[in-house]
Design a protein around this motif. Sequence first.
Motif, PDB file in Angstrom:
ATOM      1  N   ALA A 104      41.374 -74.852 -60.993  1.00  0.00           N
ATOM      2  CA  ALA A 104      41.125 -73.437 -61.273  1.00  0.00           C
ATOM      3  C   ALA A 104      42.126 -72.880 -62.266  1.00  0.00           C
ATOM      4  CB  ALA A 104      41.156 -72.627 -59.975  1.00  0.00           C
ATOM      5  N   GLY A 105      43.317 -73.489 -62.306  1.00  0.00           N
ATOM      6  CA  GLY A 105      44.327 -73.110 -63.296  1.00  0.00           C
ATOM      7  C   GLY A 105      45.076 -71.840 -62.938  1.00  0.00           C
ATOM      8  N   GLY A 106      46.046 -71.516 -63.786  1.00  0.00           N
ATOM      9  CA  GLY A 106      46.803 -70.281 -63.633  1.00  0.00           C
ATOM     10  C   GLY A 106      47.755 -70.269 -62.454  1.00  0.00           C
ATOM     11  N   LEU A 107      48.270 -71.423 -62.036  1.00  0.00           N
ATOM     12  CA  LEU A 107      49.143 -71.461 -60.874  1.00  0.00           C
ATOM     13  C   LEU A 107      50.574 -71.046 -61.181  1.00  0.00           C
ATOM     14  CD1 LEU A 107      47.964 -74.668 -58.957  1.00  0.00           C
ATOM     15  CD2 LEU A 107      47.704 -72.287 -58.256  1.00  0.00           C
ATOM     16  N   ALA A 108      50.999 -71.178 -62.416  1.00  0.00           N
ATOM     17  CA  ALA A 108      52.374 -70.821 -62.769  1.00  0.00           C
ATOM     18  C   ALA A 108      52.621 -69.340 -62.469  1.00  0.00           C
ATOM     19  CB  ALA A 108      52.633 -71.109 -64.240  1.00  0.00           C
ATOM     20  N   GLY A 109      53.540 -69.087 -61.554  1.00  0.00           N
ATOM     21  CA  GLY A 109      53.881 -67.724 -61.174  1.00  0.00           C
ATOM     22  C   GLY A 109      52.926 -67.088 -60.176  1.00  0.00           C
ATOM     23  N   ALA A 110      51.832 -67.766 -59.837  1.00  0.00           N
ATOM     24  CA  ALA A 110      50.848 -67.196 -58.901  1.00  0.00           C
ATOM     25  C   ALA A 110      51.410 -67.183 -57.485  1.00  0.00           C
ATOM     26  CB  ALA A 110      49.560 -68.012 -58.949  1.00  0.00           C
ATOM     27  N   ARG A 111      51.153 -66.099 -56.774  1.00  0.00           N
ATOM     28  CA  ARG A 111      51.588 -65.992 -55.383  1.00  0.00           C
ATOM     29  C   ARG A 111      50.459 -66.484 -54.470  1.00  0.00           C
ATOM     30  NH1 ARG A 111      56.044 -63.162 -54.271  1.00  0.00           N
ATOM     31  NH2 ARG A 111      55.274 -62.652 -52.183  1.00  0.00           N
ATOM     32  N   VAL A 112      50.798 -67.422 -53.589  1.00  0.00           N
ATOM     33  CA  VAL A 112      49.805 -68.059 -52.725  1.00  0.00           C
ATOM     34  C   VAL A 112      50.249 -67.936 -51.273  1.00  0.00           C
ATOM     35  CG1 VAL A 112      48.544 -70.175 -52.200  1.00  0.00           C
ATOM     36  CG2 VAL A 112      49.262 -69.714 -54.555  1.00  0.00           C
ATOM     37  N   LEU A 113      49.351 -67.445 -50.434  1.00  0.00           N
ATOM     38  CA  LEU A 113      49.613 -67.314 -48.997  1.00  0.00           C
ATOM     39  C   LEU A 113      48.829 -68.386 -48.253  1.00  0.00           C
ATOM     40  CD1 LEU A 113      50.689 -65.759 -46.489  1.00  0.00           C
ATOM     41  CD2 LEU A 113      48.623 -64.345 -46.642  1.00  0.00           C
ATOM     42  N   ILE A 114      49.515 -69.099 -47.342  1.00  0.00           N
ATOM     43  CA  ILE A 114      48.864 -70.135 -46.544  1.00  0.00           C
ATOM     44  C   ILE A 114      49.165 -69.897 -45.064  1.00  0.00           C
ATOM     45  CG2 ILE A 114      48.542 -72.612 -46.162  1.00  0.00           C
ATOM     46  CD1 ILE A 114      49.759 -73.111 -48.908  1.00  0.00           C
ATOM     47  N   PRO A 115      48.241 -69.237 -44.329  1.00  0.00           N
ATOM     48  CA  PRO A 115      48.384 -69.167 -42.869  1.00  0.00           C
ATOM     49  C   PRO A 115      47.887 -70.488 -42.278  1.00  0.00           C
ATOM     50  CG  PRO A 115      46.468 -67.903 -43.582  1.00  0.00           C
ATOM     51  CD  PRO A 115      47.074 -68.497 -44.820  1.00  0.00           C
ATOM     52  N   GLY A 127      52.822 -79.270 -53.489  1.00  0.00           N
ATOM     53  CA  GLY A 127      52.071 -79.460 -54.723  1.00  0.00           C
ATOM     54  C   GLY A 127      51.915 -78.171 -55.498  1.00  0.00           C
ATOM     55  N   LEU A 128      51.677 -77.074 -54.797  1.00  0.00           N
ATOM     56  CA  LEU A 128      51.532 -75.779 -55.458  1.00  0.00           C
ATOM     57  C   LEU A 128      52.853 -75.337 -56.081  1.00  0.00           C
ATOM     58  CD1 LEU A 128      49.317 -73.936 -52.815  1.00  0.00           C
ATOM     59  CD2 LEU A 128      48.615 -74.695 -55.102  1.00  0.00           C
ATOM     60  N   ARG A 129      53.939 -75.540 -55.367  1.00  0.00           N
ATOM     61  CA  ARG A 129      55.254 -75.167 -55.916  1.00  0.00           C
ATOM     62  C   ARG A 129      55.586 -76.005 -57.141  1.00  0.00           C
ATOM     63  NH1 ARG A 129      57.056 -75.002 -49.867  1.00  0.00           N
ATOM     64  NH2 ARG A 129      56.831 -72.766 -49.406  1.00  0.00           N
TER      65      ARG A 129
END
Length: 264
Positions: free
Chosen positions: A129-140, A152-154
């Motif tokens: 999907a792209g655009g992960l640099a700097g993206a904030r991701v929440l994982i409950p 991997g996301l970090r």
Amino acid sequence: MSVLRGRRIVVTRARDQAEGLVRSLEALGADVIAAPAIRIEPLPDDAALRSALADLSRWRWIVFTSQNAVHVVCDSMRGWGLQPAALATGNVVAVGPKTASALGREGVKVALVAEETTAEGVLAALTDAGGLAGARVLIPCAQGAREVLPQGLRAAGAVVEVIPVYVTTQETGNPKGLPDGRGKQLAADILQGLIDAVTFTSPSTVYGFVDMVGAEVARSGQFAAAVIGPVTAQAARDAGMRDLVMAARSSAEGLAEALARRFA
């Protein structure tokens, strides 16, 4: 179709989640033995989750890696006087179709569904999907969940917040249909060749089953171990199980179909 008629198949899934698998197996004629090896318990402290969901616009992606996480998060939101549909901001990710369906039943539209129903599959979908640099991701997620996805996301530059919302524990009650002594009769049936297969839907079910019947019985080779995916398959191998049946689809239906092919 009764391709599993006469086959005795053990379901180790948590008691309140086993219905779909039991129904799929019984539809194929199987004699199902419910022996829940785990139970799912929401964590009592939901302060971190509540804070994280206070401003949904903070998150580029909110990732659900299990139906359990969906149920716990949505139940928590209702407890705060919020509707789960508030999550429908166009940035929700589901690990697979079952998790996506659970979200859909809560009124949450899913923006992205991983093709492979594993943490690796979610990581691949988000990377594509792209655009992960700097993206904030929440994982409950579950307490003690694998670190593959957040790591991997970090590595891709995302800012990740992992919030454990439930814990998977070994079932300590007396499984329905089994005598006192927790699993002794099941272990005896396995060693006598009376069990054709045992189903496993997560590594936790493998660990709980081994605890229930003992390590020697688990690696006795007297039953086929039907596993829902590669991570669960590895846990079964590590426990000494060698006769593995892998589901082509990571779902209750997929497990039933795999056993139908095996015993056809």
